[in-house]
Write a protein that holds these residues in place. Structure first.
Motif, mmCIF file in Angstrom:
data_model
loop_
_atom_site.group_PDB
_atom_site.id
_atom_site.type_symbol
_atom_site.label_atom_id
_atom_site.label_comp_id
_atom_site.label_asym_id
_atom_site.label_seq_id
_atom_site.Cartn_x
_atom_site.Cartn_y
_atom_site.Cartn_z
ATOM 1 N N LEU A 87 0.812 -1.214 0.000
ATOM 2 C CA LEU A 87 0.000 0.000 0.000
ATOM 3 C C LEU A 87 0.846 1.265 0.000
ATOM 4 O O LEU A 87 0.491 2.256 -0.624
ATOM 5 N N GLU A 88 1.945 1.234 0.735
ATOM 6 C CA GLU A 88 2.829 2.397 0.818
ATOM 7 C C GLU A 88 4.221 1.960 0.381
ATOM 8 O O GLU A 88 5.002 1.451 1.178
ATOM 9 N N ARG A 89 4.525 2.144 -0.851
ATOM 10 C CA ARG A 89 5.788 1.671 -1.406
ATOM 11 C C ARG A 89 6.889 2.701 -1.160
ATOM 12 O O ARG A 89 7.271 3.449 -2.053
ATOM 13 N N SER A 90 7.368 2.739 0.072
ATOM 14 C CA SER A 90 8.449 3.651 0.416
ATOM 15 C C SER A 90 9.539 2.874 1.146
ATOM 16 O O SER A 90 9.376 1.703 1.481
ATOM 17 N N ARG A 91 10.630 3.547 1.423
ATOM 18 C CA ARG A 91 11.723 2.905 2.153
ATOM 19 C C ARG A 91 11.293 2.502 3.554
ATOM 20 O O ARG A 91 11.768 1.516 4.094
ATOM 21 N N TRP A 92 10.359 3.268 4.138
ATOM 22 C CA TRP A 92 9.942 2.976 5.500
ATOM 23 C C TRP A 92 9.055 1.738 5.580
ATOM 24 O O TRP A 92 9.024 1.062 6.593
ATOM 25 N N SER A 93 8.360 1.433 4.512
ATOM 26 C CA SER A 93 7.581 0.192 4.530
ATOM 27 C C SER A 93 8.514 -1.025 4.490
ATOM 28 O O SER A 93 8.194 -2.075 5.037
ATOM 29 N N THR A 94 9.679 -0.860 3.887
ATOM 30 C CA THR A 94 10.678 -1.933 3.916
ATOM 31 C C THR A 94 11.192 -2.124 5.337
ATOM 32 O O THR A 94 11.375 -3.253 5.795
ATOM 33 N N VAL A 95 11.398 -1.028 6.046
ATOM 34 C CA VAL A 95 11.814 -1.112 7.448
ATOM 35 C C VAL A 95 10.712 -1.768 8.287
ATOM 36 O O VAL A 95 10.993 -2.604 9.152
ATOM 37 N N VAL A 96 9.464 -1.426 8.009
ATOM 38 C CA VAL A 96 8.338 -2.036 8.733
ATOM 39 C C VAL A 96 8.322 -3.549 8.509
ATOM 40 O O VAL A 96 8.079 -4.320 9.438
ATOM 41 N N MET A 97 8.589 -3.983 7.287
ATOM 42 C CA MET A 97 8.651 -5.427 7.028
ATOM 43 C C MET A 97 9.780 -6.081 7.824
ATOM 44 O O MET A 97 9.630 -7.193 8.327
ATOM 45 N N GLY A 98 10.899 -5.384 7.958
ATOM 46 C CA GLY A 98 11.998 -5.912 8.762
ATOM 47 C C GLY A 98 11.630 -6.035 10.223
ATOM 48 O O GLY A 98 11.939 -7.037 10.871
ATOM 49 N N VAL A 99 10.960 -5.028 10.741
ATOM 50 C CA VAL A 99 10.514 -5.080 12.143
ATOM 51 C C VAL A 99 9.498 -6.208 12.325
ATOM 52 O O VAL A 99 9.519 -6.920 13.338
ATOM 53 N N ALA A 100 8.629 -6.390 11.337
ATOM 54 C CA ALA A 100 7.652 -7.479 11.404
ATOM 55 C C ALA A 100 8.361 -8.830 11.445
ATOM 56 O O ALA A 100 7.977 -9.721 12.222
ATOM 57 N N ALA A 101 9.387 -8.996 10.641
ATOM 58 C CA ALA A 101 10.137 -10.252 10.628
ATOM 59 C C ALA A 101 10.823 -10.499 11.976
ATOM 60 O O ALA A 101 10.796 -11.621 12.507
ATOM 61 N N LEU A 102 11.403 -9.454 12.557
ATOM 62 C CA LEU A 102 12.039 -9.613 13.872
ATOM 63 C C LEU A 102 11.011 -9.914 14.957
ATOM 64 O O LEU A 102 11.279 -10.695 15.877
ATOM 65 N N ALA A 103 9.829 -9.324 14.841
ATOM 66 C CA ALA A 103 8.758 -9.611 15.802
ATOM 67 C C ALA A 103 8.346 -11.071 15.714
ATOM 68 O O ALA A 103 8.104 -11.729 16.742
ATOM 69 N N VAL A 104 8.291 -11.606 14.502
ATOM 70 C CA VAL A 104 7.941 -13.025 14.335
ATOM 71 C C VAL A 104 9.018 -13.908 14.955
ATOM 72 O O VAL A 104 8.702 -14.917 15.592
ATOM 73 N N ALA A 105 10.280 -13.529 14.818
ATOM 74 C CA ALA A 105 11.361 -14.317 15.431
ATOM 75 C C ALA A 105 11.176 -14.404 16.938
ATOM 76 O O ALA A 105 11.298 -15.488 17.536
ATOM 77 N N VAL A 106 10.855 -13.291 17.566
ATOM 78 C CA VAL A 106 10.640 -13.277 19.015
ATOM 79 C C VAL A 106 9.416 -14.111 19.380
ATOM 80 O O VAL A 106 9.439 -14.884 20.349
ATOM 81 N N MET A 107 8.365 -13.992 18.597
ATOM 82 C CA MET A 107 7.133 -14.732 18.892
ATOM 83 C C MET A 107 7.332 -16.242 18.740
ATOM 84 O O MET A 107 6.824 -17.028 19.541
ATOM 85 N N VAL A 108 8.091 -16.656 17.732
ATOM 86 C CA VAL A 108 8.350 -18.087 17.546
ATOM 87 C C VAL A 108 9.178 -18.630 18.706
ATOM 88 O O VAL A 108 8.907 -19.727 19.211
ATOM 89 N N TRP A 109 10.165 -17.872 19.139
ATOM 90 C CA TRP A 109 10.964 -18.337 20.280
ATOM 91 C C TRP A 109 10.099 -18.431 21.535
ATOM 92 O O TRP A 109 10.231 -19.369 22.313
ATOM 93 N N ARG A 110 9.204 -17.491 21.726
ATOM 94 C CA ARG A 110 8.292 -17.529 22.881
ATOM 95 C C ARG A 110 7.359 -18.735 22.783
ATOM 96 O O ARG A 110 7.069 -19.380 23.779
ATOM 97 N N MET A 111 6.899 -19.049 21.584
ATOM 98 C CA MET A 111 6.054 -20.230 21.410
ATOM 99 C C MET A 111 6.810 -21.486 21.809
ATOM 100 O O MET A 111 6.243 -22.387 22.441
ATOM 101 N N HIS A 112 8.081 -21.551 21.453
ATOM 102 C CA HIS A 112 8.896 -22.706 21.843
ATOM 103 C C HIS A 112 9.006 -22.800 23.363
ATOM 104 O O HIS A 112 8.913 -23.888 23.925
ATOM 105 N N GLN A 113 9.189 -21.659 24.019
ATOM 106 C CA GLN A 113 9.247 -21.661 25.477
ATOM 107 C C GLN A 113 7.937 -22.139 26.088
ATOM 108 O O GLN A 113 7.944 -22.913 27.045
#
Length: 122
Positions: A89-115
């Motif tokens: 929807l918003e094709r800017s450099r900041w949406s790429t950063v948002v995707m990166g933050v989303a990916a890191l959030a998923v990493a934390v959530m997956v590790w928490r699920m394992h715990q």
């Protein structure tokens, strides 16, 4: 949950997050690599859903709260979709950063699920 699969998911999510954040900070808009990496994360989360359904029948029962585990899993499965939707929807450099933050959030959530699955005592 399966330890090696959890580590693979966390590794892919962290790598995708770092690449997307670096690309965004370098001024790049969402592209095949960043959007594709979130698609890969989503595929791994769908596989995790299948594993989470089958594992208790195979004798790998969780020790923590199933409600908490499934809440994390469903939420984690929605995060990459929301990140990609934002990027389209918003094709800017900041949406790429948002995707990166989303990916890191998923990493934390997956590790928490394992715990939750292996460490906690219900």
């Amino acid at each position: 949950m399966i330890l090696w699969f959890t580590l693979a998911q966390v590794g892919v999510a962290v790598l995708a997050g770092v690449v997307a954040i670096a690309a965004g900070l370098l001024g790049r808009r969402p592209g095949d690599v960043t959007v594709g990496s979130l698609a890969l994360i989503e595929l791994l989360l769908i596989a995790q859903i299948v594993v989470a359904v089958i594992a208790p029948f195979a004798g790998n029962t969780p020790t923590g709260s199933m409600l908490e585990f499934w809440t994390y899993l469903v939420s984690a499965a929605l995060v990459p979709v929301a990140g990609v939707a934002w990027a389209l929807l918003e094709r800017s450099r900041w949406s790429t950063v948002v995707m990166g933050v989303a990916a890191l959030a998923v990493a934390v959530m997956v590790w928490r699920m394992h715990q939750i699955w292996t460490v906690q005592i219900a």
